[in-house]
Design a protein around this motif. Structure first.
Motif, PDB file in Angstrom:
ATOM      1  N   VAL A  11     -10.047   0.470  21.711  1.00 50.09           N
ATOM      2  CA  VAL A  11      -9.228   1.612  21.286  1.00 50.09           C
ATOM      3  C   VAL A  11      -9.734   2.168  19.960  1.00 50.09           C
ATOM      4  O   VAL A  11      -9.816   3.386  19.771  1.00 50.09           O
ATOM      5  CB  VAL A  11      -7.737   1.201  21.203  1.00 50.09           C
ATOM      6  N   GLY A  34      -7.496  -0.126  15.250  1.00 49.89           N
ATOM      7  CA  GLY A  34      -7.234  -0.028  16.689  1.00 49.89           C
ATOM      8  C   GLY A  34      -6.052  -0.867  17.117  1.00 49.89           C
ATOM      9  O   GLY A  34      -5.208  -0.438  17.899  1.00 49.89           O
ATOM     10  N   ALA A  38      -2.586   0.580  18.511  1.00 44.92           N
ATOM     11  CA  ALA A  38      -2.111   0.140  19.821  1.00 44.92           C
ATOM     12  C   ALA A  38      -0.711  -0.446  19.733  1.00 44.92           C
ATOM     13  O   ALA A  38       0.142  -0.185  20.592  1.00 44.92           O
ATOM     14  CB  ALA A  38      -3.076  -0.882  20.408  1.00 44.92           C
ATOM     15  N   TRP A  59      -2.594   2.818  27.558  1.00 49.61           N
ATOM     16  CA  TRP A  59      -3.934   2.972  26.983  1.00 49.61           C
ATOM     17  C   TRP A  59      -4.061   4.314  26.291  1.00 49.61           C
ATOM     18  O   TRP A  59      -4.581   4.401  25.183  1.00 49.61           O
ATOM     19  CB  TRP A  59      -5.014   2.838  28.058  1.00 49.61           C
ATOM     20  N   SER A  62      -2.090   4.201  23.192  1.00 50.61           N
ATOM     21  CA  SER A  62      -2.766   3.370  22.195  1.00 50.61           C
ATOM     22  C   SER A  62      -3.887   4.130  21.509  1.00 50.61           C
ATOM     23  O   SER A  62      -4.080   4.022  20.297  1.00 50.61           O
ATOM     24  CB  SER A  62      -3.330   2.109  22.846  1.00 50.61           C
ATOM     25  N   ILE A  63      -4.628   4.910  22.276  1.00 53.18           N
ATOM     26  CA  ILE A  63      -5.711   5.708  21.696  1.00 53.18           C
ATOM     27  C   ILE A  63      -5.144   6.769  20.763  1.00 53.18           C
ATOM     28  O   ILE A  63      -5.641   6.969  19.649  1.00 53.18           O
ATOM     29  CB  ILE A  63      -6.579   6.328  22.801  1.00 53.18           C
TER      30      ILE A  63
END
Length: 80
Positions: A11, A34, A38, A59, A62-63
């Motif tokens: 991430v 990251g 996340a 995901w 999280s990014i």
């Protein structure tokens, strides 16, 4: 914990690739940012009911969370 670190690395690298500008940081700081992104996005998304843990949207969240953390880190770093 190992999977969180792996997700944090992935991430963090994706967030650095998407974020415009020159981020001068190592792999350790990328991993930490990251993981923080996340965690923030995961807890916020689950608390708001946007998605359940482990979903694909997690995901993406999280990014986005890592990009936000990276942006805030850049603002703090410029002031120092």
């Amino acid at each position: 914990i190992i999977s969180m670190i792996i997700v944090g690395v992935i991430v963090g690298l994706i967030a650095r690739a998407i974020m415009p500008g020159d981020q001068k940081m190592g792999i350790i700081l990328t991993t930490i940012l990251g993981i923080v992104g996340a965690l923030v996005a995961g807890y916020l998304g689950a608390a708001l009911g946007w998605y359940a843990p482990g979903e694909g949207a997690g995901w993406i969240g999280s990014i986005i969370g890592a990009i936000i953390v990276l942006f805030i880190y850049g603002l703090i770093q410029k002031k120092a």
